[in-house]
Write a protein that holds these residues in place. Structure first.
Motif, PDB file in Angstrom:
ATOM      1  N   HIS A  74       2.839   2.720  -9.021  1.00  0.00           N
ATOM      2  CA  HIS A  74       1.498   3.320  -9.100  1.00  0.00           C
ATOM      3  C   HIS A  74       1.556   4.835  -8.984  1.00  0.00           C
ATOM      4  O   HIS A  74       0.868   5.543  -9.704  1.00  0.00           O
ATOM      5  N   ALA A  75       2.367   5.339  -8.079  1.00  0.00           N
ATOM      6  CA  ALA A  75       2.544   6.780  -7.920  1.00  0.00           C
ATOM      7  C   ALA A  75       3.914   7.004  -7.285  1.00  0.00           C
ATOM      8  O   ALA A  75       4.582   6.051  -6.897  1.00  0.00           O
ATOM      9  N   CYS A 116       7.267   3.336  -6.021  1.00  0.00           N
ATOM     10  CA  CYS A 116       6.099   2.524  -6.371  1.00  0.00           C
ATOM     11  C   CYS A 116       5.744   2.758  -7.835  1.00  0.00           C
ATOM     12  O   CYS A 116       5.873   3.875  -8.352  1.00  0.00           O
ATOM     13  N   CYS A 119       3.444  -0.993  -0.367  1.00  0.00           N
ATOM     14  CA  CYS A 119       3.364   0.457  -0.519  1.00  0.00           C
ATOM     15  C   CYS A 119       2.365   0.977   0.510  1.00  0.00           C
ATOM     16  O   CYS A 119       1.221   0.529   0.558  1.00  0.00           O
ATOM     17  N   LEU A 126       0.858   3.741   0.720  1.00  0.00           N
ATOM     18  CA  LEU A 126      -0.206   4.660   0.321  1.00  0.00           C
ATOM     19  C   LEU A 126      -1.505   3.943  -0.043  1.00  0.00           C
ATOM     20  O   LEU A 126      -2.557   4.257   0.495  1.00  0.00           O
ATOM     21  N   HIS A 127      -1.419   2.967  -0.947  1.00  0.00           N
ATOM     22  CA  HIS A 127      -2.653   2.279  -1.369  1.00  0.00           C
ATOM     23  C   HIS A 127      -2.582   0.775  -1.151  1.00  0.00           C
ATOM     24  O   HIS A 127      -3.509   0.067  -1.536  1.00  0.00           O
ATOM     25  N   GLY A 128      -1.477   0.291  -0.605  1.00  0.00           N
ATOM     26  CA  GLY A 128      -1.461  -1.095  -0.165  1.00  0.00           C
ATOM     27  C   GLY A 128      -1.047  -2.163  -1.157  1.00  0.00           C
ATOM     28  O   GLY A 128      -1.103  -3.339  -0.833  1.00  0.00           O
ATOM     29  N   SER A 129      -0.607  -1.795  -2.367  1.00  0.00           N
ATOM     30  CA  SER A 129      -0.078  -2.840  -3.248  1.00  0.00           C
ATOM     31  C   SER A 129       1.222  -3.367  -2.657  1.00  0.00           C
ATOM     32  O   SER A 129       2.024  -2.589  -2.132  1.00  0.00           O
ATOM     33  N   VAL A 184       5.783   7.246  -4.714  1.00  0.00           N
ATOM     34  CA  VAL A 184       5.811   7.006  -3.271  1.00  0.00           C
ATOM     35  C   VAL A 184       7.012   6.111  -2.964  1.00  0.00           C
ATOM     36  O   VAL A 184       7.304   5.170  -3.706  1.00  0.00           O
ATOM     37  N   PRO A 235      -3.869  -1.316  -6.318  1.00  0.00           N
ATOM     38  CA  PRO A 235      -4.037  -0.637  -7.601  1.00  0.00           C
ATOM     39  C   PRO A 235      -2.824  -0.689  -8.536  1.00  0.00           C
ATOM     40  O   PRO A 235      -2.968  -0.354  -9.706  1.00  0.00           O
TER      41      PRO A 235
HETATM   42  S1  FES Z   1       1.203   4.748  -4.673  1.00  0.00           S
HETATM   43 FE1  FES Z   1       1.821   2.722  -4.274  1.00  0.00          FE
HETATM   44  S2  FES Z   1      -0.015   1.578  -4.456  1.00  0.00           S
HETATM   45 FE2  FES Z   1      -0.618   3.622  -4.920  1.00  0.00          FE
END
Ligand code: FES
Length: 109
Positions: free
Chosen positions: A49-50, A47, A66, A68-71, A52, A84
């Protein structure tokens, strides 16, 4: 097996299940290979974002989510559809040869 354009075998087509991402490593690059709507896509497995693994997420409407935070990221372009995450994830060209799924991680598409 590596072709001139840098395509390497990622997996067998017959081992892919619809909408179930398969994580592979190609030349040290983690890649999620996804069969969806009859087409095979290859997207970087991390991802934007982080750190993951996207292959642990769900696939729907040609997007991988994703967990973890749903993007969600478009499997054709790698672009996120919502926060995010703001940066795209690299996607790679795929070729099918018989039962072999070939991916070129040296070319981002
Ligand atoms: S780690 Fe993927 S949207 Fe935050």
């Amino acid at each position: 097996m590596t072709t001139a354009e840098g395509f390497v075998r990622a997996c067998a087509l017959s081992e892919l299940e619809e909408d179930t991402p398969k994580r592979v490593e190609l030349g040290g690059v983690p890649v999620s290979v996804v069969l969806t709507e009859g087409e095979v896509f290859a997207i970087n497995d991390i991802c934007s974002h982080a750190n993951v693994s996207l292959s642990e997420g769900e696939v729907e409407d040609c997007q991988i989510e994703c967990w973890l935070h749903g993007s969600s990221f478009d499997l054709r372009t790698g672009k996120p559809s919502g926060l995010p995450a703001t940066r795209p994830v690299p996607v790679y060209p795929v070729q099918i040869q018989g039962d072999d799924v070939l991916v070129s991680v040296t070319q981002e598409s």
